[in-house]
Design an enzyme around this catalytic site. Structure first.
Site, PDB file in Angstrom:
ATOM      1  N   GLN A  10      30.569 -13.282  60.814  1.00 13.04           N
ATOM      2  CA  GLN A  10      31.577 -13.775  59.883  1.00 13.04           C
ATOM      3  C   GLN A  10      32.561 -14.688  60.595  1.00 13.04           C
ATOM      4  OE1 GLN A  10      32.803 -10.552  57.448  1.00 13.04           O
ATOM      5  NE2 GLN A  10      34.499 -11.615  56.500  1.00 13.04           N
ATOM      6  N   SER A  88      28.142  -8.859  65.424  1.00 13.70           N
ATOM      7  CA  SER A  88      28.603  -8.141  64.235  1.00 13.70           C
ATOM      8  C   SER A  88      27.588  -8.284  63.092  1.00 13.70           C
ATOM      9  CB  SER A  88      30.001  -8.634  63.841  1.00 13.70           C
ATOM     10  OG  SER A  88      30.541  -7.873  62.797  1.00 13.70           O
ATOM     11  N   LEU A  89      27.976  -8.938  62.004  1.00 18.85           N
ATOM     12  CA  LEU A  89      27.060  -9.202  60.888  1.00 18.85           C
ATOM     13  C   LEU A  89      25.740  -9.814  61.370  1.00 18.85           C
ATOM     14  CD1 LEU A  89      26.331  -9.996  57.863  1.00 18.85           C
ATOM     15  CD2 LEU A  89      27.573 -12.106  58.345  1.00 18.85           C
ATOM     16  N   ARG A 113      27.071  -3.715  52.666  1.00 18.97           N
ATOM     17  CA  ARG A 113      28.028  -3.681  53.776  1.00 18.97           C
ATOM     18  C   ARG A 113      29.271  -4.512  53.440  1.00 18.97           C
ATOM     19  NH1 ARG A 113      29.028  -6.924  58.543  1.00 18.97           N
ATOM     20  NH2 ARG A 113      29.238  -5.708  60.472  1.00 18.97           N
ATOM     21  N   HIS A 196      35.519  -3.291  62.610  1.00 16.15           N
ATOM     22  CA  HIS A 196      35.153  -2.614  63.866  1.00 16.15           C
ATOM     23  C   HIS A 196      36.276  -1.725  64.397  1.00 16.15           C
ATOM     24  CE1 HIS A 196      31.516  -4.936  63.789  1.00 16.15           C
ATOM     25  NE2 HIS A 196      32.235  -6.026  63.633  1.00 16.15           N
ATOM     26  N   GLN A 245      28.194   0.610  64.156  1.00 17.40           N
ATOM     27  CA  GLN A 245      28.824  -0.694  64.392  1.00 17.40           C
ATOM     28  C   GLN A 245      30.035  -0.952  63.494  1.00 17.40           C
ATOM     29  OE1 GLN A 245      28.119  -4.355  62.606  1.00 17.40           O
ATOM     30  NE2 GLN A 245      26.795  -5.074  64.267  1.00 17.40           N
TER      31      GLN A 245
END
Length: 302
Positions: A10, A88-89, A113, A196, A245
């Protein structure tokens, strides 16, 4: 030397993203239309023509970045990854690239998500901040001194660049302490919430339920997952690490270091922008990087 494929998260979105794939490739068009059907709205229209504000909504941003990355990857001719990773994503894109997840399954999980994270952001006023010019250990130590509120290291991006995550009040206090400790820069980021961090716990149960029902395959090569920063091939471990995560830190520096230690000599970033190429160069100046970010002509050229 091994060829690693890496995928951004992102923040890499831009208006017009993915349009050249759509315009130039029948497979890309078909995948975009399938995505519109799965999501229940025309995300392709928002990606190609939406405003910056439209693209900033978490429920749009995450599937948009995923689609740009994965469709770009699937349009490559015989890419043959020997290891994958995502920031991440981007980990979901990495799992499509190495065959652990199918395109449709992964897109559904990304949508769940994104919506779950959006809801979690609305529960507590929270944010993130980037810290430049301090050792990771010093940032960790300062976060640990704030015991009556939530603030934690969230993204270990490269040496000297760490993003922290927490409540608005805790981030403001941490910024003051980090500047006093000698940070070159400590500033709040324009994000929807404390990704996170423990504040994402409300989203975890929803994502975990979806991940447990999803089909995960044995991948064709290892994925270096954010929370463990090492090669993973076991589908059950991959599931658990994806769930962890949401509230755990993105150990990107450590992932790249582990990939290099395991033989990575070339990193190809697939997706919008060149952020990961820049971070990898800061982690190891000898690493060879390139990227596929705009259109099919680039993909063919590589």
């Amino acid at each position: 030397m091994k060829h690693a494929f890496v995928f951004p998260g992102q923040g890499a979105q831009f208006t017009g993203m993915g349009k050249s794939f759509y315009d130039n490739n029948a497979q890309a068009r078909s995948l975009f239309e399938k995505a519109n059907e799965i999501l229940g709205f025309r995300i392709s229209d928002i990606m190609f023509e939406g405003s910056e504000e439209d693209l900033k909504q978490t429920k749009v941003t995450q599937p948009a970045v995923f689609l740009h990355s994965v469709i770009g990857y699937l349009c490559l001719t015989n890419p043959r990854p020997e290891m994958t990773a995502g920031h991440s994503l981007g980990e979901f894109s990495a799992l499509v690239a190495n065959g652990a997840l199918g395109f449709e399954e992964a897109l559904r999980l990304v949508a769940i998500r994104a919506n779950a994270m959006q809801k979690a952001c609305e529960i507590t006023p929270s944010t993130m901040a980037v810290v430049l010019g301090l050792d990771d250990a010093k940032v960790e130590e300062i976060c640990a001194t704030i015991t009556d509120d939530v603030v934690v290291p969230a993204n270990y991006n490269c040496p000297g660049q760490l993003v922290i995550s927490g409540t608005k009040t805790a981030i403001a206090r941490a910024i003051d302490l980090l500047k006093a400790a000698g940070a070159k820069r400590a500033m709040e980021l324009a994000v929807g919430g404390a990704f996170h961090s423990p504040l994402m716990a409300p989203a975890q149960a929803e994502l975990a339920a979806a991940i447990e029902k999803a089909t995960f395959n044995t991948p064709i090569c290892p994925v270096y997952q954010n929370v463990v920063a090492k090669a993973v091939t076991d589908p059950q471990e991959i599931r658990q690490n994806l769930i962890s995560q949401l509230t755990g830190a993105v150990k990107w520096t450590q992932c790249v270091q582990a990939m290099i230690a395991d033989g990575a000599g070339r990193f190809t970033e697939v997706g919008p922008g060149k952020v990961l190429q820049g971070l990898i160069a800061k982690i190891d100046k000898n690493a060879a990087t390139d990227g596929i970010s705009t259109g099919l002509e680039e993909a063919v050229a590589k």
